[in-house]
Design an enzyme around this catalytic site. Structure first.
Site, PDB file in Angstrom:
ATOM      1  N   LYS A  70     -68.098 -28.928 -48.139  1.00 27.51           N
ATOM      2  CA  LYS A  70     -68.895 -28.510 -49.296  1.00 27.51           C
ATOM      3  C   LYS A  70     -68.494 -29.376 -50.474  1.00 27.51           C
ATOM      4  O   LYS A  70     -67.360 -29.869 -50.524  1.00 27.51           O
ATOM      5  CB  LYS A  70     -68.612 -27.042 -49.639  1.00 27.51           C
TER       6      LYS A  70
ATOM      7  N   ASP B 134     -77.913 -28.177 -52.198  1.00 27.08           N
ATOM      8  CA  ASP B 134     -77.584 -26.766 -52.400  1.00 27.08           C
ATOM      9  C   ASP B 134     -78.129 -26.449 -53.794  1.00 27.08           C
ATOM     10  O   ASP B 134     -79.021 -27.167 -54.272  1.00 27.08           O
ATOM     11  CB  ASP B 134     -76.056 -26.564 -52.283  1.00 27.08           C
TER      12      ASP B 134
END
Lengths: 445, 443
Positions: A124, A164
């Site tokens: 991430k 995202d």
């Protein structure tokens, strides 16, 4: 495994990282029993190694705004675990971004990616950059400055970021362009790319399609199909849109949609050009669903309520987290709903999930049911690697297979002695075991 | 720079990092005036860029102990600023290691390295690994696992770590050996290496010698000399011993030394050969000096060093060893110069007092930069694939220390002629780094 001791150590080493600690605690609780069955896990320190990211890079991002002032942000990339494949996970640009949130998301991503059956590890990244209010040129300069550091540690065989919150097709485009300029290579280093330059068909619909396939599999365990079933869907974004389309294809009747302003109920079913209208609603940027009732006579707008009071056979929360609470769950049960399938991330509150499961309804957690999104990202990587595009039907059929395989893993590890399938537990255990065994195989790394 | 806003922003972005915030605050205070004289600094957000590390890598270090059990430690590498050269700073292996401490050290290193005049940026790294109680093989396996990740980020033109707490020549050897296996190149990616495999002469003596050189230069500046001066030195490690050796060579008289057990005072001047034998040959305690010279005064309170009457004080032991009371005693006894051989041995209150009294005070940032300077010279020798003689290095070290002294005077001289070396060091180093950053654009 002593969960309490592990958590105490973890709190000492990661002070203040609330989100991350909570995520770890939840996973540990559900895998404890299966972990203790294999003493090799403990001896090899699997948990200790699993909760410490392989590496974290934080870096300075200096960029110039339209007035010529130099701005400084902080960039992050967490490469959490690559036991199963290159690190894979989204980039988030939002002022709330910090290490704890990214570690939490990176940790969860390991297990979700493991479930997809595709070779993807967990990662991430992002920045505390606020994209709101920035000009297009500023977004571009920021993305370029961000990539100026990131390019060194990513790569199609190493780490493949995606979008995202705050990182959509535009940002992926700017990032990808800069990566190419720096490396002089056109490779599949990012997913979520535009169709013309390496993106995959069915990527926008993937999460919704996948969730419906998962619901279909669940119903099949009770010898039922989606045909003629009444479905309550929440949300009207990408996920809901994909779900509604697939539900119609498979013969179900979609009764509801929702937005922050309330919900729409359409007893004639949301199909045909009504589905396309969802795109218009979204494009208006007003974040409301009320115009649907003005456009279509069969639609009724119910202000400030959630659609779970509408009698249905299947409920698919596809909007946002915590949108389905304990009272909603009770209402669904009273209305003889038999299946709840999460398209969004954590839409069901913990109490609601507990109630739904205790009453024997089929329940699919987002971790499993919405993995179609990242699965098609994985397929985008495959297509980039073989330098060929698949047609939509090919991607869709592979997605279908993957959702079937995820369902099968959940059943395998989640089936209770009384025959009820606990998909939450099944997903956690299946995701964990695959990663843990791969780590054992590959030695101390 | 709106000073207040700058600090608030830093606190928000680096919550809980108290060592780092403290270090930044101190530097900002001493450069505030000069910063506001140059509007071009603020136009390119120089302070924001200078206080955010270029990059930080945090990584997993799994290793097996002698029983086969797997342990996991956390490795860190802070690459703070490369405006002047490759990142350069130590590696520290100690259970207390955390991000805040390493960022603080790397930030300070940026300025210290700038002062040396050599091409070195600032960095620092390490791990929360506890080397104490570990077997040789465990230390070896840990170092190898640590290097499995670190090798990607370092390189002779990129980032050259050196030693710090818990990382001595043994660890540097293990790290260097594994680096070579991974990259298949013999290159100067570390400093502090053994002299048979790329290390430099005078590395061990460098900090102490450098300290003595800057002291001599200070005295020359005041038309004085070190000859016959009574010198108080604390500590008995490399810095203290080699500062003492050089002071003796220059004709000064070293009357004290100390270690954790206490301090010795010999008014006739300490016999250096005896001390060297105790400390370097036998690894004994400083108290053993009394076996040879029974008339020497010994005190179990190591800070009694500062109660002795002396002309020059060189704190070379540890941080915060010289407090306000000690500073008062020294000045009362006519001490004319305090120069820091250790890192931050003088407490902030004592420093403030000394500067207020306009006493001679040279901070560690300048006075002990000889150590990293010779590390820089080790890099030079590695690059040119040739070793210099001891004499050659000594000459260069001497020149560097004199230059550091003159730079501090240039930027630290007040209107009344008093030289504030703290301010001089900070301002000089800052201006050099800042100008280089402006020259190189937005990075």
């Amino acid at each position: 495994m002593d969960v309490n001791k592990i958590m105490t150590d973890l709190e000492k080493r990661n002070p203040g990282e609330v989100e991350y600690l909570q995520a770890v605690h939840e996973v540990l609780a559900s895998i404890e029993a299966v972990y203790n069955q294999n003493p090799q896990f403990e001896k090899s320190g699997i948990i200790e190694r699993l909760v410490e990211p392989d590496r974290i890079l934080t870096f300075k991002i200096s960029w110039m705004d339209d007035q010529g002032n130099v701005q400084v942000n902080r960039g992050y990339r967490i490469q959490f675990n690559n036991a199963l494949g290159p690190y894979k996970g989204g980039l988030r640009f939002h002022p709330s971004v910090n290490l704890s949130i990214l570690k939490f998301l990176g940790f969860e991503q390991i297990f979700k990616n493991s479930l997809t059956t595709l070779p993807m590890g967990g990662g991430k990244g992002g920045s505390d950059f606020q994209p709101k209010g920035k000009s297009n040129a500023e977004i571009m300069r920021f993305c370029q400055a961000y990539m100026l550091e990131l390019w060194k540690i990513i790569g199609p065989e190493t780490d493949v970021p995606a979008g995202d919150i705050g990182v959509g097709a535009r940002e992926i485009g700017f990032l990808y362009g800069m990566y190419k300029k720096l490396t002089h290579e056109c490779t599949g280093v990012l997913t979520g790319k535009g169709l013309a330059w390496g993106g995959s068909l069915v990527r926008p619909e993937a999460t919704g399609f996948g969730a419906v396939y998962f619901a279909q599999e669940m119903m099949a365990t009770r010898n039922e199909s989606l045909k003629g079933k009444k479905v309550a869907v929440s949300g009207f974004g990408n996920v809901a849109w994909g779900a509604v389309r697939k539900l119609n294809q498979l013969g179900a009747k979609v009764l509801t949609l929702s937005g922050p302003d309330g919900y729409i109920v359409d007893e004639e079913g949301i199909s045909g050009n009504k589905v396309d209208f969802m795109l218009e609603l979204r494009a208006s940027n007003e974040d409301i669903v009320e115009p649907y009732a003005r456009k279509f006579k069969s639609g009724v707008f119910v202000s400030n309520k959630r659609p779970w009071e509408v009698p249905c056979d299947i409920a698919m929360p596809c909007a946002t987290q915590n949108e389905l609470g304990e009272a909603d769950a009770q209402q669904l049960i009273k209305n003889k709903c038999s299946c709840v399938c999460e398209g969004a991330n954590m839409p069901g509150t913990p109490e609601a999930v507990d109630t739904i499961q205790r009453n024997g309804l089929l329940f699919a957690p987002g971790k499993a049911a919405n993995a179609g999104g990242v699965a098609v990202s994985g397929l985008e990587m495959t297509q980039n690697a073989m330098k060929l595009h698949w047609i939509a039907e090919e991607v869709d059929s592979k997605l279908h297979q993957i959702m079937g395989a995820i369902h099968e893993s959940c059943v395998r590890y989640g089936k209770q002695p009384d025959g009820y399938v606990d998909y939450v537990k099944g997903a956690n255990i299946a995701g964990f075991l695959k990663v843990a065994n791969a780590m054992l195989d590959q030695g101390v790394i | 720079m709106n000073f207040h806003d700058g600090i608030i922003r830093l606190e928000k972005n680096n919550p809980g990092e108290k060592e780092f915030l403290q270090a930044v605050r101190e530097v900002l205070e001493s450069i505030e005036q000069v910063y506001s004289q140059y509007p071009q600094f603020d136009a390119v957000s120089l302070i924001e860029r200078l206080t955010e590390p270029d990059r930080v890598i945090i990584f997993k270090v799994p290793w097996q102990d002698d029983t086969g059990k797997v342990h996991v430690n956390r490795g860190f590498h802070v690459e703070f600023n490369a405006a002047l050269g490759p990142y350069k700073g130590g590696l520290r292996f100690h259970p207390d290691v955390n991000l805040s401490i390493l960022k603080f050290l790397a930030f300070e290193q940026t300025f210290k390295n700038a002062l040396t005049g050599l091409s070195m940026g600032g960095g620092e790294g390490g791990s929360d690994f506890e080397p104490k109680g570990k077997s040789n093989n465990e230390v070896l396996r840990f170092c190898q696992s640590f290097m499995d990740e670190l090798y990607r980020h370092i390189g002779p033109e990129t980032d050259i770590p050196g030693s710090d707490m818990g990382v001595g020549s043994r660890e540097i050897g293990y790290l260097f050996g594994h680096y070579k296996r991974l990259v298949n190149r013999f290159e100067g990616v570390f400093t502090g290496k053994g002299t048979t495999w790329g290390g430099s002469w005078i590395r061990k003596e460098a900090t102490g010698y450098g300290l003595a050189y800057i002291v001599r230069k200070y005295l020359e500046e005041h038309d004085d000399s070190i000859k016959g001066k009574k010198v108080l030195i604390s500590g008995a490690g490399n810095v203290a011993l080699y500062a003492a050796e050089k002071v003796l060579q220059m004709g000064g008289k070293v009357v004290t030394l100390s270690d954790t057990n206490g301090c010795i005072y010999d008014p006739n001047g300490i016999d250096f050969t005896v001390v060297k034998e105790i400390k370097e040959m036998n690894r004994g305690r400083i108290k053993e000096y009394l076996n040879k010279y029974p008339k020497t005064t010994f005190s179990e309170n190591r800070s009694d060093v500062w109660k002795i009457k002396g002309d020059i004080a060189l704190p070379c032991a540890t941080e915060n060893e010289l407090d306000l009371g000690a500073a008062r005693d020294l000045l009362k006894n006519g001490c004319q110069l305090i120069a820091e051989g250790a890192n931050m041995p003088t407490t902030p209150e004592a420093t403030e007092f000394l500067l207020q009294q306009k006493a001679g005070f040279i901070p560690g940032k300048a006075a002990n930069a000889g150590g990293v300077a010779v590390s820089g010279l080790e890099m030079t020798q590695n690059s040119m694939k040739l070793m210099w003689s001891r004499e050659e290095i000594d000459v260069r070290l001497h020149r560097i220390m004199v230059d550091i002294h003159d730079t501090c005077v240039k930027y630290g001289k007040n209107d009344d002629g008093y030289v504030n070396y703290v301010k001089g060091a900070n301002v000089a180093a800052f201006l050099k780094v800042a100008q280089a950053m402006i020259d190189q654009g937005i990075m």
